[in-house]
Design a protein around this motif. Sequence first.
Motif, PDB file in Angstrom:
ATOM      1  N   ILE A   1       0.818  -1.212   0.000  1.00 32.21           N
ATOM      2  CA  ILE A   1       0.000   0.000   0.000  1.00 32.21           C
ATOM      3  C   ILE A   1       0.855   1.267   0.000  1.00 32.21           C
ATOM      4  O   ILE A   1       0.393   2.330   0.359  1.00 32.21           O
TER       5      ILE A   1
ATOM      6  N   GLU B   1       1.062   5.375  -2.502  1.00 31.79           N
ATOM      7  CA  GLU B   1       0.845   6.759  -2.088  1.00 31.79           C
ATOM      8  C   GLU B   1       2.196   7.422  -1.784  1.00 31.79           C
ATOM      9  O   GLU B   1       2.484   8.514  -2.287  1.00 31.79           O
TER      10      GLU B   1
ATOM     11  N   VAL C   1       1.736  -4.619   5.219  1.00 32.63           N
ATOM     12  CA  VAL C   1       0.747  -3.553   5.395  1.00 32.63           C
ATOM     13  C   VAL C   1       1.258  -2.486   6.359  1.00 32.63           C
ATOM     14  O   VAL C   1       1.197  -1.282   6.077  1.00 32.63           O
TER      15      VAL C   1
ATOM     16  N   GLY D   1      -4.732  10.233  -1.747  1.00 34.41           N
ATOM     17  CA  GLY D   1      -5.428   8.954  -1.851  1.00 34.41           C
ATOM     18  C   GLY D   1      -5.408   8.333  -3.230  1.00 34.41           C
ATOM     19  O   GLY D   1      -5.987   7.268  -3.433  1.00 34.41           O
TER      20      GLY D   1
ATOM     21  N   PHE E   1      -4.097   4.830  -3.233  1.00 33.75           N
ATOM     22  CA  PHE E   1      -5.020   3.801  -2.762  1.00 33.75           C
ATOM     23  C   PHE E   1      -6.050   3.481  -3.826  1.00 33.75           C
ATOM     24  O   PHE E   1      -6.442   2.333  -4.011  1.00 33.75           O
ATOM     25  N   MET E   2      -6.502   4.538  -4.536  1.00 35.60           N
ATOM     26  CA  MET E   2      -7.446   4.293  -5.635  1.00 35.60           C
ATOM     27  C   MET E   2      -6.807   3.406  -6.693  1.00 35.60           C
ATOM     28  O   MET E   2      -7.481   2.587  -7.312  1.00 35.60           O
TER      29      MET E   2
ATOM     30  N   ILE F   1      -4.695   1.027  -6.185  1.00 36.44           N
ATOM     31  CA  ILE F   1      -4.796  -0.364  -5.725  1.00 36.44           C
ATOM     32  C   ILE F   1      -6.200  -0.885  -5.982  1.00 36.44           C
ATOM     33  O   ILE F   1      -6.398  -2.006  -6.462  1.00 36.44           O
ATOM     34  N   ALA F   2      -7.202  -0.038  -5.676  1.00 36.80           N
ATOM     35  CA  ALA F   2      -8.585  -0.459  -5.879  1.00 36.80           C
ATOM     36  C   ALA F   2      -8.855  -0.717  -7.363  1.00 36.80           C
ATOM     37  O   ALA F   2      -9.511  -1.702  -7.718  1.00 36.80           O
TER      38      ALA F   2
ATOM     39  N   ASN G   1      -7.439  -3.945  -8.212  1.00 37.07           N
ATOM     40  CA  ASN G   1      -8.287  -4.989  -7.631  1.00 37.07           C
ATOM     41  C   ASN G   1      -9.488  -5.255  -8.517  1.00 37.07           C
ATOM     42  O   ASN G   1      -9.815  -6.393  -8.835  1.00 37.07           O
TER      43      ASN G   1
ATOM     44  N   TYR H   1     -14.090   8.598  -3.698  1.00 36.23           N
ATOM     45  CA  TYR H   1     -13.816   7.601  -2.668  1.00 36.23           C
ATOM     46  C   TYR H   1     -15.025   6.689  -2.483  1.00 36.23           C
ATOM     47  O   TYR H   1     -14.889   5.482  -2.321  1.00 36.23           O
TER      48      TYR H   1
ATOM     49  N   THR I   1     -15.193   4.279  -5.296  1.00 30.91           N
ATOM     50  CA  THR I   1     -14.218   3.213  -5.088  1.00 30.91           C
ATOM     51  C   THR I   1     -14.755   2.165  -4.118  1.00 30.91           C
ATOM     52  O   THR I   1     -14.632   0.959  -4.348  1.00 30.91           O
ATOM     53  N   LEU I   2     -15.362   2.647  -3.026  1.00 23.84           N
ATOM     54  CA  LEU I   2     -15.926   1.728  -2.027  1.00 23.84           C
ATOM     55  C   LEU I   2     -16.971   0.814  -2.653  1.00 23.84           C
ATOM     56  O   LEU I   2     -16.944  -0.406  -2.484  1.00 23.84           O
TER      57      LEU I   2
ATOM     58  N   LEU J   1     -15.438  -1.668  -5.017  1.00 23.57           N
ATOM     59  CA  LEU J   1     -14.776  -2.761  -4.297  1.00 23.57           C
ATOM     60  C   LEU J   1     -15.795  -3.782  -3.808  1.00 23.57           C
ATOM     61  O   LEU J   1     -15.597  -4.990  -3.951  1.00 23.57           O
TER      62      LEU J   1
ATOM     63  N   LYS K   1      -3.343 -10.633   1.734  1.00 23.98           N
ATOM     64  CA  LYS K   1      -3.622  -9.627   2.779  1.00 23.98           C
ATOM     65  C   LYS K   1      -4.286  -8.381   2.216  1.00 23.98           C
ATOM     66  O   LYS K   1      -4.996  -7.686   2.913  1.00 23.98           O
ATOM     67  N   ILE K   2      -3.992  -8.044   0.955  1.00 20.49           N
ATOM     68  CA  ILE K   2      -4.523  -6.797   0.421  1.00 20.49           C
ATOM     69  C   ILE K   2      -5.602  -7.101  -0.625  1.00 20.49           C
ATOM     70  O   ILE K   2      -5.366  -7.883  -1.517  1.00 20.49           O
TER      71      ILE K   2
END
Lengths: 315, 375
Positions: A42, A45, A95, A233, A236-237, A239-240, A243, A284, A287-288, A291, A314-315
């Motif tokens: 992670i 960022e 993490v 952020g 993090f986006m 990573i999403a 994903n 955000y 993204t939620l 996910l 884990k992620i």
Amino acid sequence: MNKIMEAIFSASFLYSVVRISTPLMFGAMGALICKQGGVLHIAFEACMLFAAFFGVAASAFTQSVLLGVLAGMLGGILIMLLLGYFTLKLNADVVLTGIALNTLASGGTVFLMYLLCGEKGTSNLLPSLVCPSVNIPIIQDIPVLGQVLSGHNILTYVAFVLPIFVYLLIFKTPLGLRIRTVGENANAAASVGINVTKTKFITLVIGGAVTSLGGIFMSMGYLSWFARDMVAGRGFMAIAAQNLGNASVLPTFITAAAFGLANALAVTLQTMSLPAEIFQALPYAVTLIGLACYSSSVHKAKKHPAKKASKEEKI
Amino acid sequence: MKHTKTQKIRTPKEIEQIFNILRVFIAIAIALLFAFVVILLVSEDPVSAISSFVFGPFTTVRRFGEIISKMIPLLFTGAAVCFIFSANQTNMAVEGGFTVGALGATIVAVYLHISNSILHIGLACLLGGVFGMLACLVPAFMYIRFNSKPIVSSLMVNYVCMYIAVGLINHGMRDNTAGYNASKTFDESAQLPILLKGTPIHFGLILGVIVIVFSYYYIYKSKNGYEIRVVGKNSGFATYCGMPVNSVILKSQLIGGFIAGIGGAVEVLGMYTRFQYAGNTGLGFDGIMVGIMSGYNPRLVPLAAFFYAYVKEGAAILARSSDIPVELVSIIQAIIIMLVVAERFLYKQKHKMMVKAAEMQLAAQENEAKEAEAV
């Protein structure tokens, strides 16, 4: 309402979608490479933030865009190497190390910025440079398309061509095969003589180089200065997006563009007379929801015993 | 008998524990050393800078009070992190939970006019806690229902929480006479009393201690807490034992979120007279650091929180008296976390000590055997 529609269905809005998607595209591709190599973390960022800062600082002191970009990439790669050393050599939790590196980048860049120019908010005082914008010869004359596609920062074009190169690298080269093998099953890779740690480090460096271009775009293209926590952020986006795209190139590309669209909507609608915070929260929230939808579909698929994945991530 | 005073031989478990503690202390030492080096390189007057960083916080009662007041929110977020991370969930919504907890307390403190102070504060903390619980519920629910890992989702929740809180304060709850973005002032009855005159130490300290004691007994002395720890250590084993893994995870996240929310409530009611945050406070992430340093054991949280508050206050004094920015704290924080979680850090020394202990045990056994033969 009409005003909103007008603002959305315009060439300048599509132009801003392309522009705003750029850092997400770089980040998502970096995350994809790391995921394929089994080193997803992670700290994207932190990587982007360091790259953004070192790009600005180096370009201000050398007055050369190229050196600025190179320094930015080195800054981003430095974060990745730190992460690699701690997680691969010292067996630290990936993490928690990521959290630490994000803290380090957030505070460290402000610390260095204050030492360099005496300001804590933005690096306005540094005479930093920006990457040039490019007009595409023929396309710029086509009415709408030209307005949308031409005149972007050079890094934006790099970002939109990048997925092809990432695809070729990961799926069509011997190195890519090694990276994927290590990511799929490190023990099996070791048993056929692949140096797992070395391959993971290579993956991190490539991923870091790609991701840091996103950071460099933030401070040397999107804006022409460095601001504290300017990545906000996006790492993090990324990573999403990776994903949601299940670590394959085209879906990741599309998700990153979709997140860019949500971001651009937020930026455009903020100028209307509505509370800006609703729209700032939009990317955000999107993204939620994304996910949740993605994981639920995977969850259902995994109930089928044959498709059940064996490894716990884990992620 | 000359072997009666045999040296106590340490078991591997004891050595493991010793090194866990040692690693924290060495990590702190290295981080502080790094800070000193940075100060040496940057400052024009390094000696006085370092001494104001190290001894500054203890020079006046006021400054010592600052340390304690900085420590109060960390007690709450640290305890919250103990609950959440004990269940092996990397749910970082503590940060957002803290912010919306402050929002919840603000709503009660501004719009409910209750003259009974205890009732007013209690209600404010309750609503804050519920808000914090909701923040932590989102990632926990997404994990249990959809199996999406809480890391990314909780970070997104943090941003959403921040914009909800700031948005509500700026539109609708804004006090236009304040001159900046802030809520209306809290009712007198909702403000936490100051414990020690001349310092910012407020009643939240007592609440924080209560929360710490509760957390310790819950996690380490109750059946529910044992379940949380087993699920965190090995969820497969917990499933096999017939523990309701999902509901245990949910429980730990909700309690953690509730505590984080109360922390936000206590912080705004104790330190401010109105809600005036412009973004997330970072106190949730500080809580994660405190949790990691204490090994997710609430008993050690006050110590870690005090140390961290001390470093923060030292850096604040340093920033006021010299040209070194407060962000030095983040660098110290990062170094400590990375070294504490690095399992292989000091591994060689640990290995040597274990080998030595094993050799000593073998020797002792041989001696015993010889003596037995002699008898």
